[in-house]
Scaffold this active site. Structure first.
Site, PDB file in Angstrom:
ATOM      1  N   ARG A  51       0.827  -1.209   0.000  1.00  0.00           N
ATOM      2  CA  ARG A  51       0.000   0.000   0.000  1.00  0.00           C
ATOM      3  C   ARG A  51       0.861   1.258   0.000  1.00  0.00           C
ATOM      4  O   ARG A  51       0.964   1.940  -1.012  1.00  0.00           O
ATOM      5  CB  ARG A  51      -0.958  -0.046   1.207  1.00  0.00           C
ATOM      6  CG  ARG A  51      -2.205   0.830   1.069  1.00  0.00           C
ATOM      7  CD  ARG A  51      -1.987   2.292   1.343  1.00  0.00           C
ATOM      8  NE  ARG A  51      -1.321   2.552   2.600  1.00  0.00           N
ATOM      9  CZ  ARG A  51      -0.749   3.719   2.946  1.00  0.00           C
ATOM     10  NH1 ARG A  51      -0.769   4.747   2.117  1.00  0.00           N
ATOM     11  NH2 ARG A  51      -0.172   3.855   4.104  1.00  0.00           N
ATOM     12  N   ASP A  52       1.493   1.581   1.101  1.00  0.00           N
ATOM     13  CA  ASP A  52       2.307   2.789   1.198  1.00  0.00           C
ATOM     14  C   ASP A  52       3.454   2.756   0.190  1.00  0.00           C
ATOM     15  O   ASP A  52       3.786   3.762  -0.432  1.00  0.00           O
ATOM     16  CB  ASP A  52       2.861   2.923   2.625  1.00  0.00           C
ATOM     17  CG  ASP A  52       3.437   4.303   2.907  1.00  0.00           C
ATOM     18  OD1 ASP A  52       4.091   4.473   3.954  1.00  0.00           O
ATOM     19  OD2 ASP A  52       3.253   5.218   2.090  1.00  0.00           O
ATOM     20  N   HIS A 243       6.636   4.397  12.234  1.00  0.00           N
ATOM     21  CA  HIS A 243       6.620   4.271  10.770  1.00  0.00           C
ATOM     22  C   HIS A 243       7.664   5.244  10.260  1.00  0.00           C
ATOM     23  O   HIS A 243       7.355   6.411  10.006  1.00  0.00           O
ATOM     24  CB  HIS A 243       5.195   4.630  10.297  1.00  0.00           C
ATOM     25  CG  HIS A 243       4.988   4.496   8.828  1.00  0.00           C
ATOM     26  ND1 HIS A 243       4.153   3.545   8.293  1.00  0.00           N
ATOM     27  CD2 HIS A 243       5.472   5.187   7.766  1.00  0.00           C
ATOM     28  CE1 HIS A 243       4.130   3.663   6.972  1.00  0.00           C
ATOM     29  NE2 HIS A 243       4.914   4.653   6.640  1.00  0.00           N
ATOM     30  N   HIS A 245      10.529   6.847   7.817  1.00  0.00           N
ATOM     31  CA  HIS A 245      11.003   6.938   6.450  1.00  0.00           C
ATOM     32  C   HIS A 245      12.505   7.150   6.454  1.00  0.00           C
ATOM     33  O   HIS A 245      13.058   7.748   7.390  1.00  0.00           O
ATOM     34  CB  HIS A 245      10.273   8.066   5.710  1.00  0.00           C
ATOM     35  CG  HIS A 245       8.949   7.624   5.188  1.00  0.00           C
ATOM     36  ND1 HIS A 245       8.274   8.270   4.176  1.00  0.00           N
ATOM     37  CD2 HIS A 245       8.166   6.573   5.522  1.00  0.00           C
ATOM     38  CE1 HIS A 245       7.130   7.639   3.923  1.00  0.00           C
ATOM     39  NE2 HIS A 245       7.035   6.614   4.727  1.00  0.00           N
ATOM     40  N   CYS A 276       9.945   9.235  -1.850  1.00  0.00           N
ATOM     41  CA  CYS A 276       9.365  10.310  -1.053  1.00  0.00           C
ATOM     42  C   CYS A 276       8.714  11.303  -2.003  1.00  0.00           C
ATOM     43  O   CYS A 276       9.394  11.868  -2.867  1.00  0.00           O
ATOM     44  CB  CYS A 276      10.448  11.003  -0.229  1.00  0.00           C
ATOM     45  SG  CYS A 276       9.791  12.361   0.747  1.00  0.00           S
ATOM     46  N   ASN A 285      10.039   4.814   2.418  1.00  0.00           N
ATOM     47  CA  ASN A 285       9.911   3.807   3.477  1.00  0.00           C
ATOM     48  C   ASN A 285      11.234   3.109   3.790  1.00  0.00           C
ATOM     49  O   ASN A 285      12.057   2.899   2.902  1.00  0.00           O
ATOM     50  CB  ASN A 285       8.928   2.718   3.030  1.00  0.00           C
ATOM     51  CG  ASN A 285       7.498   3.179   3.105  1.00  0.00           C
ATOM     52  OD1 ASN A 285       7.002   3.498   4.172  1.00  0.00           O
ATOM     53  ND2 ASN A 285       6.829   3.237   1.961  1.00  0.00           N
TER      54      ASN A 285
END
Lengths: 336, 339
Positions: A51-52, A243, A245, A276, A285
């Site tokens: 997803r992300d 979470h 990055h 990003c 990520n």
């Protein structure tokens, strides 16, 4: 020296001391406590690649590839795989096939497949497509909220309350996200108290877990620690996730800091999928492989098979025709 | 009130940490680990040892002309770094990239307050270095026997004996010597390396007279657990103030490992501008940790380094352009890619 009576020896023994002073036993255990720190014995990885990760990849990925990716991830030992997002395809074309993906994947019995649901409309579609867990996305930055989802933080919270109420009725667990937890591309540094306020609201509305996202990867162990100190005053540690990055290469150091502070849920993306959107060409990520390498190296269990994840990473990178962002995959793949 | 609490928390976070050995007896530390407290003490200041021009370039395929190396070192000198490892007095037969060692050493502008150490594997190299004007040198030991044999064709003990010769000459000439220990967290041939072995080699180098010992995770396999264990062993025999960490980022673990080292009292970190230098044991993989990324983390923690990050990034951009390669520094990538 002489003979020391057994009873005296027993009194002075390590075992006796440990029994009398439980805190001392913990302190004396060398294996798990590295240096002066304690770490969780188990960390749950929440895999957000499908997803992300994919959401932030330029190439639109065919449904079959997404389904294959998720199915392969299901066999690696991961227990949570964020599968898709029920947002309008106008905003996020990559997720236009959300229903097909959710209905196409093989749902492994020990795995959860949460999906994003920004509002009631999305929630209802998700439910119709067979979703059994959903996620909502708040922000600690007003500007980011307005630019990203076109409403203020308060307005977004009202939308989420609707979703939470409907989810409660259906007994669907909901995960909350707070973005810009360590900085905002528009506002710059974010006050930890703002993150706490939003995290607390999400938790009190019924989210079982709140994932704190360093959306632009600007955080460092200092800001991570300060933010977590603030949030953990209002939300229990066990309900928190990070979470991170890796846009500035700080992710693993930030995750380590979070672990030292008692967090035991970490979001990551296979192969470090997803650049990003605020720094074209930069990474986004943190890669699941690199996180696993660190955790396993520290003796922390995850239930995930690193070599299998590397293989899945190879698969998706090949499909996307791009290089992996995972340093572990690069090193392993290049062994002389 | 909130601001006050924040200040207190911040100072707890960055105040000086006791030595790991003392921590065993210190009640304050006991309370820290029992309560699961998040207060870890970090140094107020960290010295960065920039190894790009030597360790970095040595592991780059493209041979870089002397003028480019000189310009790189000069740019680094202007970025606030206080130690820049400039070249290596090894035989050009082994390390062609360093064949222009004399020219580089004589060509660089020596900024006052900045040290320009050079590698000297033996007495011959040391003599050549001094002739070229070197005022600080470095010697390289290994914690792994196999690595020593394959890398410099002799046992660890034999290499230490060679270094004794260099130490004697260096003492006579008043030249400080830095010691390196490679493979401290793993060896490409032996696999696991015992912390006791690392401690043994580090202690020898320190007792011989090295003012600082840099502990190198040569193939980047280390994780915070191993780093911590190794440092505990070494800091029992070498004062932590004389230790540095040289982490490779081959498995992405470098910054996490550096953070743990800082938490254990280490305050010297080796790094390479632009993350120059791949890993010779894993083709295509990364090697040295990027100075920009380390500085970003340290500054974010409120730790002083004296380094001007934008100027450092300029030096990184220059050398990457010359090498026709992308920077390995994520900070540089992110900064140059701003929308």
């Amino acid at each position: 020296m002489g003979n020391v009576p057994t009873t005296v020896k027993h009194c002075l023994s390590h075992e006796q001391l440990a029994r009398d002073y439980p805190w001392l036993k913990r302190w004396l255990v060398e294996e798990k406590s590295l240096g002066a720190h304690e770490y969780p014995e188990f960390v749950k990885i929440v895999e957000v690649g499908p997803r992300d990760g994919l959401q932030n990849e330029k190439e639109i990925v065919p449904t079959e590839v997404k389904v294959q990716l998720i199915d392969r991830l299901s066999d690696t030992g991961l227990s949570v795989i964020e599968a898709t997002s029920f947002v309008s395809s106008k905003w996020v074309p990559q997720m236009a096939d959300h229903t097909e993906v959710l209905q196409g994947i093989r749902k492994s019995p020990n795995v959860h497949y949460p999906v994003l649901t920004p509002n009631m409309h999305g929630f209802q579609n998700a439910l119709a497509a067979g979703a059994t867990e959903v996620a909502v996305f708040g922000s600690a930055s007003e500007t980011f909220s307005r630019k990203n989802i076109n409403c203020s933080i308060d307005e977004s919270m009202l939308r989420f309350e609707e979703v939470l109420n409907a989810a409660k009725d259906q007994q669907i667990p909901v995960r909350g996200y707070v973005s810009c937890a360590l900085g905002c591309p528009h506002e710059g540094p974010i006050d930890p108290s703002k993150v706490t306020e939003v995290a607390k609201r999400l938790y009190e509305m019924g989210c079982y877990e709140v994932s704190l996202g360093d959306t632009v990867g600007v955080g460092t162990p200092g800001s991570m620690a300060a933010m977590l100190r603030s949030v953990t005053r209002e939300v229990p540690c066990r309900a928190l996730a990070v979470h991170c990055h890796d846009t500035y290469g700080q992710a693993l150091a930030n995750i380590l800091t979070a672990l030292q502070m008692g967090v035991c849920v970490v979001d990551s993306a296979v192969a470090g999928l997803g650049g990003c959107p605020y720094a074209q060409g930069s990474s986004g990520n943190v890669s699941t492989e690199d996180v696993l390498y660190m955790l396993h190296g520290m003796g922390i269990q995850t239930g995930v098979d690193l070599s299998k994840v590397i293989t899945v990473g190879d698969f998706i990178c090949h499909s996307l025709n791009r290089k992996t962002n995972s340093r572990v995959a690069q090193a392993r793949g290049s062994q002389l | 009130m909130a601001a006050l609490i924040r200040t207190i928390n911040r100072s707890i976070f960055i105040s000086r940490m006791g030595h790991p050995c003392l921590a065993l007896g210190g009640s304050a530390t006991v309370a820290k680990s029992v309560g699961g407290s998040s207060s870890k003490r970090l140094p107020d200041r960290v010295k960065i040892v920039e190894v790009g021009p030597r360790d970095g370039l040595q592991n780059e395929k493209t041979i870089v002309p002397a003028e480019t190396k000189i310009r790189l070192i000069d740019m680094l000198s202007d970025s606030g770094l206080s130690v820049i490892e400039s070249t290596s007095f090894v035989s050009p037969k082994w390390v062609p990239q360093m064949a222009d060692q004399m020219e580089v050493m004589k060509g660089i502008r020596r900024k006052p307050g900045v040290s320009y150490p050079v590698l000297t594997p033996n007495l011959k190299g040391f003599q050549a270095a001094v002739e070229a004007g070197a005022s600080e040198v470095a010697i390289f030991g290994a914690a792994s026997e196999l690595f020593s044999k394959k890398n410099i064709n002799c046992s660890v003990e034999e290499s230490l004996q060679r270094f004794e010769q260099v130490m004697v000459a260096a003492k006579a000439a008043g030249v400080p010597v830095r010691g390196y220990v490679s493979c401290v967290l793993g060896c490409p041939y032996e696999g696991k390396v015992a912390p006791a072995k690392v401690a043994q080699v580090a202690k020898r180098l320190y007792s011989m007279g090295c003012y600082e010992i840099s502990l190198g995770d040569t193939i980047g396999v280390g994780t915070p657990g191993g780093m911590s264990e190794m440092l505990e062993a070494v800091s029992k025999v070498v004062p932590v103030g004389a230790l540095a960490v040289h982490c490779h980022d081959t498995y992405g673990q470098a910054l996490a490992n550096i953070l743990v080292a800082l938490q254990m009292g280490v305050s010297v970190v080796d790094s390479s501008v632009g993350g120059l230098g791949g890993c010779p044991y894993a083709q295509g993989a990364s090697g040295n940790v990027a100075t920009e990324d380390v500085v970003y983390m340290l500054h974010g923690l409120g730790i002083q380094t004296g380094v001007d990050l934008p100027k450092l990034m300029d030096a990184g951009a220059f050398i990457c352009h010359s090498l026709n390669r992308r920077t390995s520094s994520k900070v540089s990538q992110a900064t140059h890619c701003k929308l």
